[in-house]
Design a protein around this motif. Structure first.
Motif, PDB file in Angstrom:
ATOM      1  N   PRO A  23     -23.687  -8.852  78.145  1.00 53.36           N
ATOM      2  CA  PRO A  23     -23.517  -7.915  77.030  1.00 53.36           C
ATOM      3  C   PRO A  23     -24.171  -8.345  75.711  1.00 53.36           C
ATOM      4  O   PRO A  23     -24.192  -7.565  74.766  1.00 53.36           O
ATOM      5  N   ARG A  27     -28.034  -2.846  73.596  1.00 52.22           N
ATOM      6  CA  ARG A  27     -28.048  -1.641  72.776  1.00 52.22           C
ATOM      7  C   ARG A  27     -27.707  -0.462  73.678  1.00 52.22           C
ATOM      8  O   ARG A  27     -28.328  -0.270  74.714  1.00 52.22           O
ATOM      9  N   THR A  28     -26.706   0.291  73.286  1.00 48.62           N
ATOM     10  CA  THR A  28     -26.341   1.467  74.060  1.00 48.62           C
ATOM     11  C   THR A  28     -27.048   2.691  73.496  1.00 48.62           C
ATOM     12  O   THR A  28     -27.593   2.663  72.387  1.00 48.62           O
ATOM     13  N   GLN A  29     -27.017   3.766  74.269  1.00 44.24           N
ATOM     14  CA  GLN A  29     -27.620   5.009  73.796  1.00 44.24           C
ATOM     15  C   GLN A  29     -26.868   5.544  72.589  1.00 44.24           C
ATOM     16  O   GLN A  29     -27.461   6.160  71.699  1.00 44.24           O
ATOM     17  N   ASP A  30     -25.573   5.284  72.537  1.00 40.69           N
ATOM     18  CA  ASP A  30     -24.777   5.723  71.392  1.00 40.69           C
ATOM     19  C   ASP A  30     -25.160   4.957  70.126  1.00 40.69           C
ATOM     20  O   ASP A  30     -25.127   5.512  69.024  1.00 40.69           O
ATOM     21  N   ASP A  31     -25.521   3.670  70.265  1.00 40.07           N
ATOM     22  CA  ASP A  31     -25.958   2.888  69.102  1.00 40.07           C
ATOM     23  C   ASP A  31     -27.216   3.474  68.482  1.00 40.07           C
ATOM     24  O   ASP A  31     -27.378   3.472  67.260  1.00 40.07           O
ATOM     25  N   VAL A  35     -28.729  10.015  73.126  1.00 42.44           N
ATOM     26  CA  VAL A  35     -28.102  10.058  74.439  1.00 42.44           C
ATOM     27  C   VAL A  35     -28.925  10.967  75.346  1.00 42.44           C
ATOM     28  O   VAL A  35     -29.165  12.129  75.025  1.00 42.44           O
ATOM     29  N   SER A  41     -22.722   8.026  77.015  1.00 40.91           N
ATOM     30  CA  SER A  41     -23.251   7.460  75.764  1.00 40.91           C
ATOM     31  C   SER A  41     -23.226   5.943  75.747  1.00 40.91           C
ATOM     32  O   SER A  41     -23.932   5.316  74.969  1.00 40.91           O
ATOM     33  N   SER A  42     -22.415   5.330  76.617  1.00 47.77           N
ATOM     34  CA  SER A  42     -22.344   3.871  76.645  1.00 47.77           C
ATOM     35  C   SER A  42     -23.371   3.255  77.588  1.00 47.77           C
ATOM     36  O   SER A  42     -23.365   2.041  77.789  1.00 47.77           O
ATOM     37  N   ARG A  45     -29.590   1.189  76.560  1.00 45.89           N
ATOM     38  CA  ARG A  45     -30.789   1.828  76.035  1.00 45.89           C
ATOM     39  C   ARG A  45     -31.966   0.925  76.336  1.00 45.89           C
ATOM     40  O   ARG A  45     -32.182  -0.079  75.680  1.00 45.89           O
TER      41      ARG A  45
END
Length: 94
Positions: A23, A27-31, A35, A41-42, A45
Motif C-alpha cells: 500500500p 494512488r487510488t482513482q478517488d485520489d 474514476v 473508486s478505491s 490508479r
C-alpha cells in the motif's frame, strides 16, 4: 545455514514484506478524482506493482542480511531465542 534454507526463508520473507509495502505510495482513482466507469473508486490508479516488487526485494535483502549476520557472523541460531525471552514461570516462594 545452507542455501536451500536461505532461499526458502528469503522467499517467505519476501512474500510477507510484499504485503507490507504494497500500500505504500498507492494512488487510488478517488485520489486523482478520475474514476473509470465500471470500477470502484478505491481501485489503484496506474501500475505500481513493479515498484512494490523492488521495494519488497530491497527490504528483504536488508532483513536477510541481518539474519545472515546474526546466524553466521555472531553464531546465533533459532535455539537461542529462548535465552532472550523472560522467564514467566510462577515463583513458588510467593
Amino acid at each position: 545455514m545452507n542455501w536451500i534454507l536461505f532461499a526458502a526463508l528469503f522467499f517467505v520473507t519476501w512474500w510477507l514484506v510484499l504485503f507490507v509495502v504494497l500500500p505504500f505510495s498507492l494512488r487510488t482513482q478517488d485520489d486523482d478524482q478520475d474514476v473509470t466507469l465500471g470500477t470502484v473508486s478505491s481501485a489503484p490508479r496506474g501500475p505500481h506493482m513493479l515498484r512494490a516488487f523492488v521495494r519488497a526485494t530491497i527490504v528483504t535483502v536488508v532483513v536477510m542480511g541481518i539474519l545472515y549476520g546474526l546466524t553466521m557472523g555472531l553464531g546465533f541460531s533459532f535455539d537461542d531465542i529462548m535465552r532472550f525471552m523472560p522467564d514467566f514461570t510462577p515463583d513458588a516462594s510467593h
